[in-house]
Scaffold this active site. Sequence first.
Site, mmCIF file in Angstrom:
data_model
loop_
_atom_site.group_PDB
_atom_site.id
_atom_site.type_symbol
_atom_site.label_atom_id
_atom_site.label_comp_id
_atom_site.label_asym_id
_atom_site.label_seq_id
_atom_site.Cartn_x
_atom_site.Cartn_y
_atom_site.Cartn_z
ATOM 1 N N HIS A 155 0.831 -1.219 0.000
ATOM 2 C CA HIS A 155 0.000 0.000 0.000
ATOM 3 C C HIS A 155 0.862 1.265 0.000
ATOM 4 O O HIS A 155 0.437 2.307 0.483
ATOM 5 C CB HIS A 155 -0.947 0.047 1.205
ATOM 6 C CG HIS A 155 -1.701 -1.225 1.436
ATOM 7 N ND1 HIS A 155 -2.952 -1.462 0.921
ATOM 8 C CD2 HIS A 155 -1.346 -2.350 2.108
ATOM 9 C CE1 HIS A 155 -3.356 -2.673 1.281
ATOM 10 N NE2 HIS A 155 -2.398 -3.247 1.997
ATOM 11 N N SER A 276 14.424 21.493 -16.825
ATOM 12 C CA SER A 276 13.204 22.264 -17.068
ATOM 13 C C SER A 276 13.591 23.556 -17.779
ATOM 14 O O SER A 276 14.649 24.128 -17.516
ATOM 15 C CB SER A 276 12.536 22.573 -15.726
ATOM 16 O OG SER A 276 11.766 23.752 -15.817
ATOM 17 N N LYS A 282 15.680 21.941 -11.661
ATOM 18 C CA LYS A 282 15.040 20.668 -11.966
ATOM 19 C C LYS A 282 15.939 19.674 -12.699
ATOM 20 O O LYS A 282 16.717 20.021 -13.567
ATOM 21 C CB LYS A 282 13.782 20.885 -12.819
ATOM 22 C CG LYS A 282 12.632 21.536 -12.108
ATOM 23 C CD LYS A 282 12.111 20.742 -10.922
ATOM 24 C CE LYS A 282 11.423 19.456 -11.338
ATOM 25 N NZ LYS A 282 10.138 19.726 -12.027
ATOM 26 N N GLU A 289 9.623 8.040 -17.067
ATOM 27 C CA GLU A 289 8.267 8.577 -17.273
ATOM 28 C C GLU A 289 7.743 8.217 -18.657
ATOM 29 O O GLU A 289 6.593 7.828 -18.830
ATOM 30 C CB GLU A 289 8.262 10.102 -17.116
ATOM 31 C CG GLU A 289 8.378 10.568 -15.679
ATOM 32 C CD GLU A 289 8.483 12.088 -15.590
ATOM 33 O OE1 GLU A 289 7.537 12.710 -15.116
ATOM 34 O OE2 GLU A 289 9.515 12.657 -16.006
#
Length: 475
Positions: A155, A276, A282, A289
């Site tokens: 979980h 970024s 970043k 992804e």
Amino acid sequence: MKLWGGRFTKPTNQLVEEFNASITFDQELVEEDIQGSLAHVEMLGKCDILSKEEVKQIISGLKRILQRVRQGEVKFSIENEDIHMNIEKLLIDEIGAIGGKLHTGRSRNDQVALDLHLYVRKQTVALIQLLIQLQEVLFLQAEKHIDTILPGYTHLQRAQPVRLAHHLLAYASMFERDIERLIDSYKRVNTCPLGAGAIAGTTFPIDRDFVAEQLGFERIYDNSMDAVSDRDYLIEFLSICSLIMTHLSRLSEELILWSSEEFAYIELDDAFCTGSSMMPQKKNPDIPELIRGKAGRVCGHLLALFMTLKALPLTYNKDMQEDKEGVFDTVKTCTSSVQLMSEVLKTMKVKPKRMKQNVEQGFANATDLADYLVKKGIPFRRAHEMVGKMVLYCIERGKYLLDCDLAELQSFAPQIEADIFIKLDPTFVVEARKSRGGTAKAQVEKTLAEKKARLLDYTNWLTEKTVQEIETIEI
Ligand code: ARG
């Protein structure tokens, strides 16, 4: 004039020309198409359907065309619809009317089926190769991190500590099943449809086994109608690729989480991240992804082909032309995803200290305390409750089980003795799970050794196939 133009009185409508053509994508099959034609024409010669001289001319014509294709000199045309008719037209241009004899005893229906079988067979081998490399990277990292301990989650809540090796080898188990699935599907892919003609076979005295043998097929389709309409092997391939992508996607998700500042368990290599355009600080995990994102479209291709096939009557229907783009895109997506995952895993930096810290700052050893009490004769359910109370006591005081002194622990369970402090240590906790497939070092090492042995089997299997069946055409 179309190759099939005899019974037509009008030119094809321009919109139809474009809508109907598959050459824009099925040119991907050019090598397979020529490879299949070479075997077919050899057979026509051997069975005295064509003369030796005709066979010779067709073979050298086909090889010249292939050479020109490889040198990027050939321009395919929409008017010639698909790769099969483009090649036939090129052949006729190259060697004259004799080129028109190539298609004797054959239809595009069995031809396209053959091309796809050859293509998927080649891609199956390539994918197994890439998965083997991925396994090697996972094994390498597992070996390096046999003693690195991190929280295992259920979980997404800290559950029980595990070795990083154990965690990574869970993925190795998934990819191992994927390799097995590809190997198992191979025998169905490696079945030759040529000789089925358009639907019912042919009136020429062909030798299907000869063609199959030349192309390295293990067997031939035993029903001509099935041969031209079967796309099960594509569904199987897409389904295996969907599973591979699903496994990669789950692993990607972990890498994304683990590389966040919240977890900070790993750092991905700069070469595999991007920045970024606005926020200078970043460093984004774009590759995992994208792999996670691309899993969706591969599963989509699987579903699309199911939908295309589900109501088709026997045998070939033009709907089947829709089988190709999804398969090509799947191959491209899946092979690059496996390749990139290998690199990302190989180059990532692991932060064992941070992992350990998260193991210690939690109650990942609570089950072990309950098990300790059970070994003192307390029923598990009662022990569970007692430890639950201890956890609550700790939470209220902002500490963990190992921060308590013996007297505190004994106030909940007088059976507890001083040895508890060793037994709740994460290293001990991980080592205590000696059950088969558990986290103890000997178990993880045993699993790793077995996986390595199996990987060797897969490599040997692959070597045989590569030598016997997959050769590129020499010109
Ligand atoms: N381009 C077609 C396909 O990809 C080849 C087979 C065409 N057969 C036919 N009977 N029109 O499916």
